[in-house]
Design an enzyme around this catalytic site. Structure first.
Site, PDB file in Angstrom:
ATOM      1  N   ASP A   6      -7.162  -4.980 -20.167  1.00  0.00           N
ATOM      2  CA  ASP A   6      -6.906  -4.239 -21.408  1.00  0.00           C
ATOM      3  C   ASP A   6      -5.815  -4.916 -22.219  1.00  0.00           C
ATOM      4  O   ASP A   6      -5.548  -4.523 -23.354  1.00  0.00           O
ATOM      5  CB  ASP A   6      -6.495  -2.793 -21.088  1.00  0.00           C
ATOM      6  CG  ASP A   6      -7.704  -1.936 -20.763  1.00  0.00           C
ATOM      7  OD1 ASP A   6      -8.818  -2.282 -21.207  1.00  0.00           O
ATOM      8  OD2 ASP A   6      -7.543  -0.924 -20.050  1.00  0.00           O
ATOM      9  N   ASP A  38     -17.959   0.864 -17.010  1.00  0.00           N
ATOM     10  CA  ASP A  38     -16.521   0.991 -16.746  1.00  0.00           C
ATOM     11  C   ASP A  38     -16.288   1.761 -15.444  1.00  0.00           C
ATOM     12  O   ASP A  38     -17.199   2.425 -14.916  1.00  0.00           O
ATOM     13  CB  ASP A  38     -15.885   1.734 -17.931  1.00  0.00           C
ATOM     14  CG  ASP A  38     -14.401   1.455 -18.107  1.00  0.00           C
ATOM     15  OD1 ASP A  38     -13.795   0.872 -17.198  1.00  0.00           O
ATOM     16  OD2 ASP A  38     -13.851   1.848 -19.152  1.00  0.00           O
TER      17      ASP A  38
HETATM   18  C1  DGJ Z   1     -10.857   1.192 -19.893  1.00  0.00           C
HETATM   19  C2  DGJ Z   1     -11.415  -0.049 -20.505  1.00  0.00           C
HETATM   20  O1  DGJ Z   1     -10.740  -1.171 -20.014  1.00  0.00           O
HETATM   21  C3  DGJ Z   1     -11.308   0.036 -22.013  1.00  0.00           C
HETATM   22  O2  DGJ Z   1     -11.799  -1.148 -22.589  1.00  0.00           O
HETATM   23  C4  DGJ Z   1     -12.068   1.230 -22.502  1.00  0.00           C
HETATM   24  O3  DGJ Z   1     -13.440   1.056 -22.280  1.00  0.00           O
HETATM   25  C5  DGJ Z   1     -11.548   2.480 -21.823  1.00  0.00           C
HETATM   26  N1  DGJ Z   1     -11.561   2.349 -20.405  1.00  0.00           N
HETATM   27  C6  DGJ Z   1     -12.379   3.665 -22.227  1.00  0.00           C
HETATM   28  O4  DGJ Z   1     -12.062   4.784 -21.534  1.00  0.00           O
END
Ligand code: DGJ
Length: 718
Positions: free
Chosen positions: A539, A469
């Site tokens: 997301d 990430d």
């Molecule tokens: C952003 C990501 O898009 C989410 O899926 C998740 O992993 C969060 N970060 C965790 O902090």
């Protein structure tokens, strides 16, 4: 195929030709880019190109402005945006590039330290030389006979002894003759990444860029140029995209009655690079795609190209693990008691991999602390990762783990030990985003350290999947390790540091599957796809909003690159309620998984989940290898529909959704595409058998569905 003789150059791809010509005055003139022509047309192209060729009086500066050229220069009569700017020791930066030589090489260039095209048939390298400095520019053109993608890049070489400062170093210039073009861009924001937008190109410069240190949620590093009349299914268009993940720029410049100039590469805002004598600067590769079959044809060519030549061959066609990820189920608030029921249920439902997201390390109970401390938090997970992994194994699951390698919280042991490792400038209060700072990846010692700690976790535990990430943009843009005159190198050096870590980790752990992510889909590009075979798309997993994101993302990335999960309702991002089937159908158009607490599902949802998993196992080959046809655009219609057809046209998968219940819009027909017209197909769910021709020309009457109702049909040749 490449035909070159030092005077004319003809590049022949599957359905396109690209031609250039050296004028008597030594300038490299662009002649043609479009549908296939033959060598015998070159004389005609040279003749019509002659009107704008600056070969009579070299100081007639206006002439350069009209010439279709391959790489623009600065302050010597080409008043379009320069493609590169070289500043010499005395501060002068005028340049004029002239043809020097060419060579044709087999295959594609092996670019070190940056993602690149892994295979190609032949590469033409044309060397241009500056009239006023010791700069030579090698223009690279890689052609693949069976593809409509042409690979471009430039290598800028300092052939002298004195240092030269690059103030700008784009990868390519491409030209189209004067005309009315429209531009397609993939724009958005967090939760709405890569929403397509099409608008006429006006006079002046239209610039798509990111200065954020990543390709960004806002503007993807893709630009589509549509000729008049181009639609999803027909007409001519061109796609331009970068194999790059940092700050970038793509520009289209149109001057009155002049050609359209397309250029791009590393963003020039804040950029500079010191090129010492004997050194060279390698620019990122750009993919130029020609389509005579509309936007859809362009997408299919790009999908094939990225799958065959960019994404890791070890994984690209392997069925992707169906995962359950605990992020939306628990956020930071988890322990074994909360995770075990999810894992146990996943085993019963036939899921392949449990992915433990953010919060397993350091003092990470919220986003205020812990980043950088890649050691398991044994207060939360009493038996360490081992107990979780054992539980997964007991349930027949593999285990995946989340990292955010580029980041650090001020409240972390790493920051306390090495505050100077975070990007900062003494005396300037750093911008904090999500309470975190970015590590200075221009520094080798920082990258080495992160490689060491992440490797240790991967070595000591049975981990088969990593989600990498990256949750904030870069600010301060400064490294105490770089001298003042090299600070302009920061952004590019940062992304080279990211590539270095990605290369080292993926090579050291070839059996670990890597997924990219950036606060949703903030770094979704072909550069990242070189290392990570799939990327978390957004997301936003809402059963309707996702259709727009998938539509736009699929314009220049294959379905298998898009990680798509089923989440709960009301959706955490939109508060919308959509049927469970719809969320499953929409997610089935990518690398499939779940993002919810499986143990809290109703019995009916569990049964639906089992069916979705079974269906996904059947369609995954299509998702990995098939040809995509976008049929109904949710940005324009009350429906969303796309279909994927196997290369041999023996099967297909059609997914659609009716967005809102509107009175009297029931008599809607769906016209399928890409089928074998003469074959008979059975649509299992509808119990219909009809020829490809009938399904394409007479169409199918859409089912009567309520708000956000959807369908998923499997077609098989009978
Ligand atoms: C952003 C990501 O898009 C989410 O899926 C998740 O992993 C969060 N970060 C965790 O902090």
């Amino acid at each position: 195929m490449i035909k070159a003789n030092g005077k004319t150059f003809l590049l022949q791809g599957k359905n396109y030709s690209y031609a250039m010509h050296v004028l008597e005055s030594g300038f490299l003139q662009h002649l043609y880019y479009g549908g296939k022509i033959t060598e015998t047309d070159l004389d005609y192209l040279i003749e019509i190109g002659d009107t704008n060729a600056p070969h009579i009086d070299m100081n007639m500066d206006m002439a350069f402005d009209r010439m279709l050229s391959e790489y623009g220069f600065y302050a010597r009569g080409d008043y379009r945006e320069a493609t590169a700017v070289f500043e010499r020791k005395d501060g002068a930066s005028m340049s004029r590039l002239r043809y020097q030589s060419y060579r044709v090489e087999k295959g594609a260039p092996n670019v070190k330290g940056m993602p690149h095209v892994r295979q190609g048939d032949e590469t033409l390298v044309i060397t241009l030389k500056d009239d006023f400095s010791d700069i030579a520019v090698d223009l690279y053109y890689t052609v693949c006979d069976d593809s409509d993608v042409l690979v471009r890049s430039a290598v800028i070489r300092n052939t002298g002894c004195e240092a030269i400062m690059l103030k700008k170093a784009f990868s390519f210039r491409a030209q189209l003759p004067n005309g009315n073009y429209r531009m397609m861009r993939l724009a958005g924001t967090w939760g709405q990444e890569r929403i397509p937008e099409i608008a006429p190109i006006a006079h002046g410069i239209t610039r798509l860029q990111s200065i954020q240190g990543c390709t960004s949620h806002n503007t993807n590093c893709f630009m589509g140029i549509l000729k008049e009349g181009c639609t999803e299914d027909s007409g001519e268009c061109f796609g331009i995209q970068l194999i790059y993940s940092g700050s970038f720029a793509l520009t289209a410049e149109w001057c009155k009655n002049g050609p359209l100039t397309l250029q791009g590469g590393i963003c020039d805002t804040g950029f500079s690079w010191e090129l010492n004598g004997g050194e060279e600067f390698v620019t990122p590769q750009a993919l130029l795609t020609y389509s005579g079959e509309g936007i859809g044809g362009m997408s299919r060519s790009i999908h094939d190209f990225l799958r065959e030549r960019v994404i890791n061959p070890a994984y690209v066609y392997k069925r992707r693990p169906i995962v359950v990820n605990n992020w939306e189920a628990t956020y930071f608030d988890f322990n074994e008691e909360k995770l075990f029921p999810i894992i146990d249920e996943a085993g019963k439902l036939g899921i392949d991999t449990f992915v433990l997201d953010d919060g397993w390390f350091g003092k990470r109970d919220s986003d205020w602390s812990g980043l950088g401390d890649w050691f398991v938090n044994e207060k939360k997970l009493k038996g360490g990762l081992k107990t979780i992994i054992d539980r997964c194994k007991k349930n027949g699951l593999k285990f995946g783990l989340w990292f955010e390698p580029e980041m650090v919280n001020e409240d972390s042991d790493l920051f306390r030990a090495h505050p100077d490792w975070a990007i900062h400038k003494d005396g300037v209060e750093p911008c904090r985003s999500r309470q975190q700072l970015v590590l200075d990846f221009t520094r080798k010692d920082v990258v080495d350290y992160i490689f060491g700690v992440v490797s240790k976790v991967l070595k000591e535990n049975e981990i088969s999947y990593v989600k990498w990430d990256m949750n904030r943009n870069i600010t301060e843009v400064y490294s105490a390790q770089l001298p003042a005159h090299r600070q302009g190198e920061f952004m590019h050096r940062y992304i080279l540091g990211v590539y270095d870590l990605a290369e080292r980790l993926t090579s050291a752990f070839p059996n670990v599957f890597f997924e990219g992510c950036a606060g949703g889909g903030g770094r979704f590009d072909a550069g990242m796809l070189y290392y990570f075979s799939q990327i978390w798309t957004s997301d936003d997993t809402d059963g309707f909003e996702r259709t727009k994101i998938e539509w736009g993302t699929s314009v220049c990335y294959p379905l298998s690159a898009m990680s798509c999960h089923v989440s709960v309702c009301p959706n955490h991002q939109t508060q919308r309620i959509t049927p469970f089937e719809t969320r499953g159908n929409v997610a089935s158009l990518g690398a499939f998984g779940y993002e919810l607490d499986l143990s809290k599902m109703t019995e009916e949802e569990k049964e639906l989940t089992k069916a979705q998993i079974e269906s996904y196992k059947r369609t995954s080959e299509l998702i990995l290898k098939g040809d995509l046809y976008r049929l109904m655009n949710p940005l324009e219609k009350n429906y969303f529909c796309v279909m994927v057809v196997s290369k041999d046209k023996s099967e297909a998968y059609v997914v659609g959704e009716r967005i809102l219940g509107i009175p009297c819009d029931y008599n809607q027909y769906l016209y399928l595409c890409g089928l074998d017209e003469n074959a008979l197909y059975k649509i299992e769910e509808l119990n219909i058998t009809a020829s490809g021709k009938a399904l394409q020309n007479a169409g199918l009457l859409l089912p009567k569905l309520s708000d956000f109702g959807s369908w998923a049909w499997h077609l098989k040749k009978v």
